[in-house]
Design a protein around this motif. Structure first.
Motif, PDB file in Angstrom:
ATOM      1  N   GLU A 182      -4.932 -58.045  -1.107  1.00 57.65           N
ATOM      2  CA  GLU A 182      -6.301 -58.424  -0.743  1.00 57.65           C
ATOM      3  C   GLU A 182      -6.369 -59.021   0.665  1.00 57.65           C
ATOM      4  OE1 GLU A 182      -8.825 -59.529  -4.600  1.00 57.65           O
ATOM      5  OE2 GLU A 182      -7.122 -60.883  -4.361  1.00 57.65           O
ATOM      6  N   SER A 183      -5.523 -58.566   1.559  1.00 54.50           N
ATOM      7  CA  SER A 183      -5.476 -59.170   2.893  1.00 54.50           C
ATOM      8  C   SER A 183      -6.721 -58.901   3.728  1.00 54.50           C
ATOM      9  CB  SER A 183      -4.234 -58.686   3.655  1.00 54.50           C
ATOM     10  OG  SER A 183      -4.274 -57.290   3.867  1.00 54.50           O
ATOM     11  N   GLY A 184      -7.535 -57.937   3.352  1.00 57.72           N
ATOM     12  CA  GLY A 184      -8.756 -57.666   4.110  1.00 57.72           C
ATOM     13  C   GLY A 184      -9.949 -58.463   3.633  1.00 57.72           C
ATOM     14  N   ASN A 185      -9.717 -59.656   3.111  1.00 56.83           N
ATOM     15  CA  ASN A 185     -10.796 -60.431   2.486  1.00 56.83           C
ATOM     16  C   ASN A 185     -11.525 -61.383   3.438  1.00 56.83           C
ATOM     17  OD1 ASN A 185      -9.024 -62.594   2.848  1.00 56.83           O
ATOM     18  ND2 ASN A 185      -8.381 -62.672   0.714  1.00 56.83           N
ATOM     19  N   GLY A 186     -11.151 -61.381   4.705  1.00 55.04           N
ATOM     20  CA  GLY A 186     -11.821 -62.254   5.676  1.00 55.04           C
ATOM     21  C   GLY A 186     -11.146 -63.589   5.886  1.00 55.04           C
ATOM     22  N   LEU A 187     -10.156 -63.925   5.054  1.00 54.51           N
ATOM     23  CA  LEU A 187      -9.408 -65.166   5.233  1.00 54.51           C
ATOM     24  C   LEU A 187      -8.217 -64.899   6.146  1.00 54.51           C
ATOM     25  CD1 LEU A 187      -9.382 -66.497   1.545  1.00 54.51           C
ATOM     26  CD2 LEU A 187     -10.900 -67.182   3.420  1.00 54.51           C
TER      27      LEU A 187
ATOM     28  N   ARG B  21      -4.560 -50.816  11.822  1.00 54.27           N
ATOM     29  CA  ARG B  21      -3.433 -49.903  11.658  1.00 54.27           C
ATOM     30  C   ARG B  21      -2.402 -50.380  10.639  1.00 54.27           C
ATOM     31  NH1 ARG B  21      -1.776 -47.754  17.545  1.00 54.27           N
ATOM     32  NH2 ARG B  21      -2.223 -45.693  16.722  1.00 54.27           N
ATOM     33  N   ARG B  22      -2.598 -51.575  10.099  1.00 55.86           N
ATOM     34  CA  ARG B  22      -1.582 -52.052   9.154  1.00 55.86           C
ATOM     35  C   ARG B  22      -2.187 -53.051   8.176  1.00 55.86           C
ATOM     36  NH1 ARG B  22      -0.665 -57.147  10.626  1.00 55.86           N
ATOM     37  NH2 ARG B  22      -0.856 -57.725  12.797  1.00 55.86           N
ATOM     38  N   TRP B  23      -1.519 -53.180   7.024  1.00 51.00           N
ATOM     39  CA  TRP B  23      -1.890 -54.188   6.042  1.00 51.00           C
ATOM     40  C   TRP B  23      -1.401 -55.558   6.510  1.00 51.00           C
ATOM     41  CZ3 TRP B  23      -4.810 -53.185   1.784  1.00 51.00           C
ATOM     42  CH2 TRP B  23      -4.966 -51.835   1.426  1.00 51.00           C
ATOM     43  N   GLY B  24      -2.075 -56.587   6.040  1.00 54.73           N
ATOM     44  CA  GLY B  24      -1.638 -57.943   6.339  1.00 54.73           C
ATOM     45  C   GLY B  24      -1.107 -58.622   5.091  1.00 54.73           C
ATOM     46  N   TYR B  25      -1.047 -59.953   5.165  1.00 54.90           N
ATOM     47  CA  TYR B  25      -0.587 -60.779   4.051  1.00 54.90           C
ATOM     48  C   TYR B  25      -1.785 -61.562   3.536  1.00 54.90           C
ATOM     49  CZ  TYR B  25       4.113 -59.505   5.433  1.00 54.90           C
ATOM     50  OH  TYR B  25       5.252 -58.791   5.714  1.00 54.90           O
ATOM     51  N   ALA B  26      -2.014 -61.485   2.231  1.00 50.58           N
ATOM     52  CA  ALA B  26      -3.257 -61.982   1.647  1.00 50.58           C
ATOM     53  C   ALA B  26      -3.302 -63.500   1.535  1.00 50.58           C
ATOM     54  CB  ALA B  26      -3.472 -61.356   0.271  1.00 50.58           C
ATOM     55  N   VAL B  27      -4.225 -64.106   2.272  1.00 48.39           N
ATOM     56  CA  VAL B  27      -4.514 -65.537   2.150  1.00 48.39           C
ATOM     57  C   VAL B  27      -5.442 -65.726   0.959  1.00 48.39           C
ATOM     58  CG1 VAL B  27      -5.605 -67.527   3.273  1.00 48.39           C
ATOM     59  CG2 VAL B  27      -4.230 -65.910   4.623  1.00 48.39           C
ATOM     60  N   PHE B  28      -5.198 -66.779   0.165  1.00 44.64           N
ATOM     61  CA  PHE B  28      -6.053 -66.984  -1.006  1.00 44.64           C
ATOM     62  C   PHE B  28      -6.434 -68.442  -1.226  1.00 44.64           C
ATOM     63  CE2 PHE B  28      -1.681 -67.220  -2.385  1.00 44.64           C
ATOM     64  CZ  PHE B  28      -1.626 -68.156  -3.398  1.00 44.64           C
ATOM     65  N   GLY B  29      -6.170 -69.316  -0.264  1.00 47.03           N
ATOM     66  CA  GLY B  29      -6.571 -70.715  -0.396  1.00 47.03           C
ATOM     67  C   GLY B  29      -6.064 -71.545   0.757  1.00 47.03           C
ATOM     68  N   GLU B  30      -6.281 -72.855   0.636  1.00 42.42           N
ATOM     69  CA  GLU B  30      -5.855 -73.765   1.700  1.00 42.42           C
ATOM     70  C   GLU B  30      -5.438 -75.111   1.133  1.00 42.42           C
ATOM     71  OE1 GLU B  30      -9.045 -74.528   4.382  1.00 42.42           O
ATOM     72  OE2 GLU B  30     -10.448 -75.101   2.798  1.00 42.42           O
ATOM     73  N   VAL B  31      -4.618 -75.807   1.907  1.00 41.28           N
ATOM     74  CA  VAL B  31      -4.150 -77.137   1.521  1.00 41.28           C
ATOM     75  C   VAL B  31      -5.283 -78.140   1.724  1.00 41.28           C
ATOM     76  CG1 VAL B  31      -2.513 -78.980   2.068  1.00 41.28           C
ATOM     77  CG2 VAL B  31      -1.770 -76.585   2.137  1.00 41.28           C
ATOM     78  N   THR B  32      -5.558 -78.944   0.701  1.00 40.90           N
ATOM     79  CA  THR B  32      -6.557 -80.001   0.832  1.00 40.90           C
ATOM     80  C   THR B  32      -5.913 -81.373   0.965  1.00 40.90           C
ATOM     81  OG1 THR B  32      -6.794 -80.137  -1.584  1.00 40.90           O
ATOM     82  CG2 THR B  32      -8.342 -78.711  -0.395  1.00 40.90           C
ATOM     83  N   SER B  33      -4.674 -81.498   0.510  1.00 42.43           N
ATOM     84  CA  SER B  33      -3.907 -82.727   0.758  1.00 42.43           C
ATOM     85  C   SER B  33      -2.421 -82.404   0.678  1.00 42.43           C
ATOM     86  CB  SER B  33      -4.264 -83.834  -0.241  1.00 42.43           C
ATOM     87  OG  SER B  33      -3.816 -83.521  -1.536  1.00 42.43           O
ATOM     88  N   GLY B  34      -1.635 -83.130   1.465  1.00 38.47           N
ATOM     89  CA  GLY B  34      -0.195 -82.934   1.454  1.00 38.47           C
ATOM     90  C   GLY B  34       0.336 -82.134   2.627  1.00 38.47           C
ATOM     91  N   MET B  35      -0.482 -81.970   3.668  1.00 32.86           N
ATOM     92  CA  MET B  35       0.003 -81.241   4.827  1.00 32.86           C
ATOM     93  C   MET B  35       1.206 -81.950   5.454  1.00 32.86           C
ATOM     94  SD  MET B  35      -0.792 -78.312   6.009  1.00 32.86           S
ATOM     95  CE  MET B  35       0.104 -77.604   7.396  1.00 32.86           C
ATOM     96  N   GLU B  36       1.231 -83.288   5.318  1.00 32.60           N
ATOM     97  CA  GLU B  36       2.364 -84.037   5.859  1.00 32.60           C
ATOM     98  C   GLU B  36       3.656 -83.716   5.106  1.00 32.60           C
ATOM     99  OE1 GLU B  36       0.759 -86.450   2.485  1.00 32.60           O
ATOM    100  OE2 GLU B  36      -0.111 -85.296   4.138  1.00 32.60           O
ATOM    101  N   VAL B  37       3.531 -83.348   3.826  1.00 41.24           N
ATOM    102  CA  VAL B  37       4.695 -82.947   3.042  1.00 41.24           C
ATOM    103  C   VAL B  37       5.254 -81.638   3.586  1.00 41.24           C
ATOM    104  CG1 VAL B  37       5.525 -82.271   0.754  1.00 41.24           C
ATOM    105  CG2 VAL B  37       3.848 -84.120   0.980  1.00 41.24           C
ATOM    106  N   LEU B  38       4.367 -80.707   3.879  1.00 43.05           N
ATOM    107  CA  LEU B  38       4.798 -79.438   4.446  1.00 43.05           C
ATOM    108  C   LEU B  38       5.433 -79.618   5.820  1.00 43.05           C
ATOM    109  CD1 LEU B  38       1.835 -77.148   3.371  1.00 43.05           C
ATOM    110  CD2 LEU B  38       4.198 -76.996   2.582  1.00 43.05           C
ATOM    111  N   GLN B  39       4.871 -80.518   6.615  1.00 45.59           N
ATOM    112  CA  GLN B  39       5.456 -80.781   7.932  1.00 45.59           C
ATOM    113  C   GLN B  39       6.862 -81.360   7.784  1.00 45.59           C
ATOM    114  OE1 GLN B  39       4.371 -79.702  10.690  1.00 45.59           O
ATOM    115  NE2 GLN B  39       2.340 -79.050  10.017  1.00 45.59           N
ATOM    116  N   ALA B  40       7.048 -82.234   6.791  1.00 47.94           N
ATOM    117  CA  ALA B  40       8.378 -82.795   6.544  1.00 47.94           C
ATOM    118  C   ALA B  40       9.345 -81.703   6.092  1.00 47.94           C
ATOM    119  CB  ALA B  40       8.295 -83.902   5.490  1.00 47.94           C
ATOM    120  N   MET B  41       8.859 -80.792   5.252  1.00 53.25           N
ATOM    121  CA  MET B  41       9.698 -79.667   4.835  1.00 53.25           C
ATOM    122  C   MET B  41      10.129 -78.828   6.029  1.00 53.25           C
ATOM    123  SD  MET B  41       7.896 -78.157   1.392  1.00 53.25           S
ATOM    124  CE  MET B  41       7.674 -79.133  -0.098  1.00 53.25           C
ATOM    125  N   SER B  42       9.208 -78.629   6.955  1.00 52.31           N
ATOM    126  CA  SER B  42       9.493 -77.757   8.095  1.00 52.31           C
ATOM    127  C   SER B  42      10.585 -78.309   8.997  1.00 52.31           C
ATOM    128  CB  SER B  42       8.218 -77.530   8.918  1.00 52.31           C
ATOM    129  OG  SER B  42       7.886 -78.679   9.673  1.00 52.31           O
TER     130      SER B  42
END
Length: 198
Positions: free
Chosen positions: A104-109, A146-167
């Motif tokens: 569903e990568s063509g969903n506008g997200l 010319r190509r398919w993408g990767y389907a986005v289906f939501g977003e982080v509402t809290s915990g972005m700092e956790v992901l940054q620590a993981m990175s």
């Protein structure tokens, strides 16, 4: 050609997801369900968009409610790119999955910072359970004419700092599964929970 394939495959995927939703409660009437991911580095909450990615959201929630993500590893961490998980046991064996879903990568997200999207193989309609978080704006993962993408289906509402620590964790080439960018110290998704309706 792409639209024809989607039209042909969508009824089958919708039927499959419909059957799964009867087996487990995935809040089929909630347009923006929320899921809490309790990890070894902290909690992340995502809000999913069923209006733009209904097949993908139902697929993800089915895995959540069945406990598929509990005690799995985040096995791919690339600073300034993505954090990926949802497929490996703690012993690094691949967890069995259901059938792949329609892309569903063509969903506008768009694959922007803080969004969650489905990982897949090279072929477009191969996503099963693995997902990733975008650590930066990754529009190159979006579809083009010319190509398919990767389907986005939501977003982080809290915990972005956790992901940054993981990175920021050290990674290596894991010889057990022959996979690069594998955290040296395990990052565990302990529990994924579909939160009650607001």
């Amino acid at each position: 050609m792409k639209s024809w394939i989607l039209k042909a495959l969508a009824p089958l995927s919708l039927l499959l997801v419909s059957q799964l939703s009867h087996a487990v409660d995935i809040q089929p009437n909630t347009l923006y369900p929320q899921v809490e991911l309790d990890t070894s580095m902290g909690k992340i909450v995502v809000e999913l968009d069923r209006t733009r990615a209904p097949i993908t959201v139902d697929n993800f929630l089915t895995y959540v409610v069945k406990g598929h993500y509990d005690n799995t590893l985040f096995h791919r961490v690339i600073s300034d790119f993505v954090v990926q998980g949802g497929g490996l046991e703690l012993d690094k064996q691949e967890r069995p999955t259901d059938q792949p879903i329609v892309n569903e990568s063509g969903n506008g997200l768009s694959n922007l910072t803080g969004t969650i999207a489905m990982a897949r193989e090279a072929e477009p309609h191969t996503a099963t359970s693995q997902f990733y978080f975008n650590l930066v704006d990754n529009e190159k993962l979006d579809p083009s004419s010319r190509r398919w993408g990767y389907a986005v289906f939501g977003e982080v509402t809290s915990g972005m700092e956790v992901l940054q620590a993981m990175s920021a964790v050290p990674t290596e080439f894991n010889t057990t599964i022959e996979w690069p960018d594998f955290p040296v110290t395990d990052i565990v998704l302990k529990k994924a929970t579909l939160l009650p309706r607001n």
